[in-house]
Scaffold this motif. Structure first.
Motif, PDB file in Angstrom:
ATOM      1  N   ILE A   1       0.880  -1.169   0.000  1.00  0.00           N
ATOM      2  CA  ILE A   1       0.000   0.000   0.000  1.00  0.00           C
ATOM      3  C   ILE A   1       0.914   1.214   0.000  1.00  0.00           C
ATOM      4  O   ILE A   1       1.913   1.237   0.708  1.00  0.00           O
TER       5      ILE A   1
ATOM      6  N   SER B   1       1.553   5.615  -1.782  1.00  0.00           N
ATOM      7  CA  SER B   1       1.010   6.733  -2.537  1.00  0.00           C
ATOM      8  C   SER B   1       0.954   6.397  -4.019  1.00  0.00           C
ATOM      9  O   SER B   1       1.667   5.514  -4.501  1.00  0.00           O
TER      10      SER B   1
ATOM     11  N   TYR C   1      -3.686  10.130  -4.091  1.00  0.00           N
ATOM     12  CA  TYR C   1      -3.681  10.415  -2.657  1.00  0.00           C
ATOM     13  C   TYR C   1      -2.248  10.280  -2.185  1.00  0.00           C
ATOM     14  O   TYR C   1      -1.436   9.581  -2.806  1.00  0.00           O
TER      15      TYR C   1
ATOM     16  N   ASP D   1      -0.338   8.759   0.803  1.00  0.00           N
ATOM     17  CA  ASP D   1      -0.642   7.774   1.835  1.00  0.00           C
ATOM     18  C   ASP D   1       0.140   8.083   3.107  1.00  0.00           C
ATOM     19  O   ASP D   1       1.096   7.386   3.440  1.00  0.00           O
TER      20      ASP D   1
ATOM     21  N   GLU E   1      -4.520   9.454   6.161  1.00  0.00           N
ATOM     22  CA  GLU E   1      -4.826   8.654   4.972  1.00  0.00           C
ATOM     23  C   GLU E   1      -4.367   7.207   5.165  1.00  0.00           C
ATOM     24  O   GLU E   1      -4.909   6.294   4.528  1.00  0.00           O
TER      25      GLU E   1
ATOM     26  N   ARG F   1      -6.359   3.935   3.838  1.00  0.00           N
ATOM     27  CA  ARG F   1      -5.828   3.066   2.764  1.00  0.00           C
ATOM     28  C   ARG F   1      -5.665   1.631   3.256  1.00  0.00           C
ATOM     29  O   ARG F   1      -5.804   0.683   2.486  1.00  0.00           O
TER      30      ARG F   1
ATOM     31  N   ASN G   1      -9.134   0.285   3.027  1.00  0.00           N
ATOM     32  CA  ASN G   1      -9.514   0.036   1.636  1.00  0.00           C
ATOM     33  C   ASN G   1      -8.892  -1.261   1.125  1.00  0.00           C
ATOM     34  O   ASN G   1      -9.532  -2.028   0.404  1.00  0.00           O
ATOM     35  N   ARG G   2      -7.654  -1.510   1.483  1.00  0.00           N
ATOM     36  CA  ARG G   2      -6.956  -2.669   0.954  1.00  0.00           C
ATOM     37  C   ARG G   2      -7.325  -3.948   1.690  1.00  0.00           C
ATOM     38  O   ARG G   2      -7.540  -4.990   1.067  1.00  0.00           O
TER      39      ARG G   2
END
Lengths: 311, 311
Positions: B196, B198, B221, B223, B227, B231, B234-235
């Motif tokens: 994960i 940016s 974005y 990261d 954030e 993230r 999200n992952r």
């Protein structure tokens, strides 16, 4: 590994194409096997892994939420999409999809605005609980079976066959990522971290219980069309060897499934079985045309599957 | 499983805290083990898994690209960041970081604009080849070792120990996701899909070679800070059990690593070894303060590690 892979697929050229692809990937035809870490397979969800008619399952979920909102705040009943939800006017939602296929997304944007407003400020954990409860308790409006049993048995069998042969399977859905996650393991044996889908943006708020991530009323992206290969890249960092879809929104993802140095399979599901499921091609015209010109494999629900849903 | 886990960590309270956390996660203290699928561990990269001084490794990569651009297009030499890159003015980059820590990101934005312009239109495959070649051939400017050998051996050993105990490890970097991916497996045994970081936004262009994904000159974005938990969600769709970082930008990620029903470990790496690595706390003041108040585990490079880099 299953003794008879794809038992719910009828013998014929489609089943042969799928089995041959897996055998070639594994080097069983004498060619060098594709390294296991490169065996990535991506599946659209609505209309590819689970039933999307008479309306997408997530729309049923959202309608219930919009109806709740309209009951709590009567002024919303004057506005779309709450008016249509509160009065059970499914025609408004159907006409929205017809307009969408014709290129007019005015009402789609109205609906999207309503959906985003419906979950603004909710934490990701609360959203998960709501989606989980809905999917495990609600019943499909015409099939009379719980939503958890609305996955296509032959596609679940295909997922298993791929896993048995070293593939890593992902969902690449236009639907909401966090809507599917709570049930992806139980329905498809796909863990939540391998669900790619649409999402709102989020806010992180610091607090003394580990911080809270909440939904903002703003789409991060709609995981459809050309966004699908981008989101697959973002998540996996690879081009897939297999992509399965059923609509025009899946065309870029199937096109992206291209490797000059390895076998690939582009699989398009054709909904042509009004007896056991539904028959429709609206929204799939371009995909079906590309399947012909680009030699994609078309799986007919009527002809290629011995069964559609789990018994 | 290694016979003596964390052999490159000195015996003491830090090593005990790490080993105890892993044992408790696995139920070796008699408590119920945490289900394997929930054993998620996230690691910052710059300054946590690999060395970030005298400048972040990716900055070295970018400087070379900016210099190339300035050579090809002399008019760029009049503008930042190309002027500083072309003249080797590392002071400009250093002052940018100082201003950043003081809350002034004017020059950070100038640099970010230059970086985004530097890769605009490049395909993800071409970017990967450039990053891969750089990381496998370039040498650290002061340590005299190849960048591939600038990972911290004790952290790699920790990653292995976690993997041996059923954890799934992720990188959660403020640096570029696609910059790290080509080497994450070789350096950390973390596959590319678990990186994960940016990213810029991308464009998908249809063509007859499987479509092309290219970088757009726009950040998707950064990261970092708040954030990072977003993230990670999200992952992975989960809260981690372990998070390791070294700077203020990691504070939200460590805070997010909170489970009332399971053991967690928040690990902060302290750069206090000018002999073997570097000594600095700039940009880590808030993190070190939170470590005290919230009882996070601080690992001192000088005191807790028997070695820093691979032999």
């Amino acid at each position: 590994m299953a003794d008879t892979p794809l038992a719910t697929w009828r013998d014929g050229p489609t089943k042969d194409a799928v089995l041959d692809f897996v055998r070639r990937t594994c080097g069983e035809d004498g060619s060098p096997p594709v390294p296991v870490e490169e065996r990535v397979a991506v599946f659209d969800n609505d209309g590819t892994l689970w039933c999307e008619k008479p309306m997408p399952i997530q729309l049923d979920f959202i309608l219930r939420r919009l109806t709740e909102m309209a009951e709590a705040r009567p002024e919303l009943r004057e506005r779309q999409p709450w008016a249509a939800a509160a009065t059970g006017d499914l025609g408004w939602f159907a006409s929205l999809m017809t307009a969408h296929y014709a290129g007019d997304d005015t009402d789609v944007r109205t609906l999207a605005g309503g959906i985003l407003a419906a979950y603004a400020g909710i934490s990701v954990e609360d959203f998960e609980r709501q989606a989980d409860t809905f999917l495990r308790t609600a019943t499909h409006p015409t099939l009379g079976r719980g939503y958890l049993r609305c996955a296509y048995a032959p596609m679940v069998e295909l997922l298993d066959h791929l896993t048995d042969n070293g593939f890593t399977t992902y969902i690449a859905s236009g639907g909401g990522r966090d809507f599917i996650r709570p049930v992806s393991q139980d329905m498809y044996a796909i863990p939540r971290e391998r669900v790619i889908g649409s999402s709102s943006t989020f806010t992180y708020t610091s607090n003394d219980v580990g911080g809270t991530i909440t939904h903002r009323p703003e789409a991060d992206y709609l995981d459809d069309g050309p966004e699908k290969p981008i989101r697959i890249w973002n998540r996996t960092g690879r081009r897939p060897l297999l992509a399965a879809g059923n609509s025009n929104g899946d065309v870029p993802m199937l096109e992206f499934t291209h490797r000059p140095d390895a076998p690939t399979l582009r699989l398009l599901l054709l909904h042509d079985d009004p007896e056991r499921e539904f028959a429709y091609t609206a929204g799939a015209e371009e995909a079906l045309s590309r399947a012909k010109t680009d030699n994609w494999t078309v799986a007919s629900i009527r002809n290629d599957w011995t069964t559609v849903f789990p018994a």
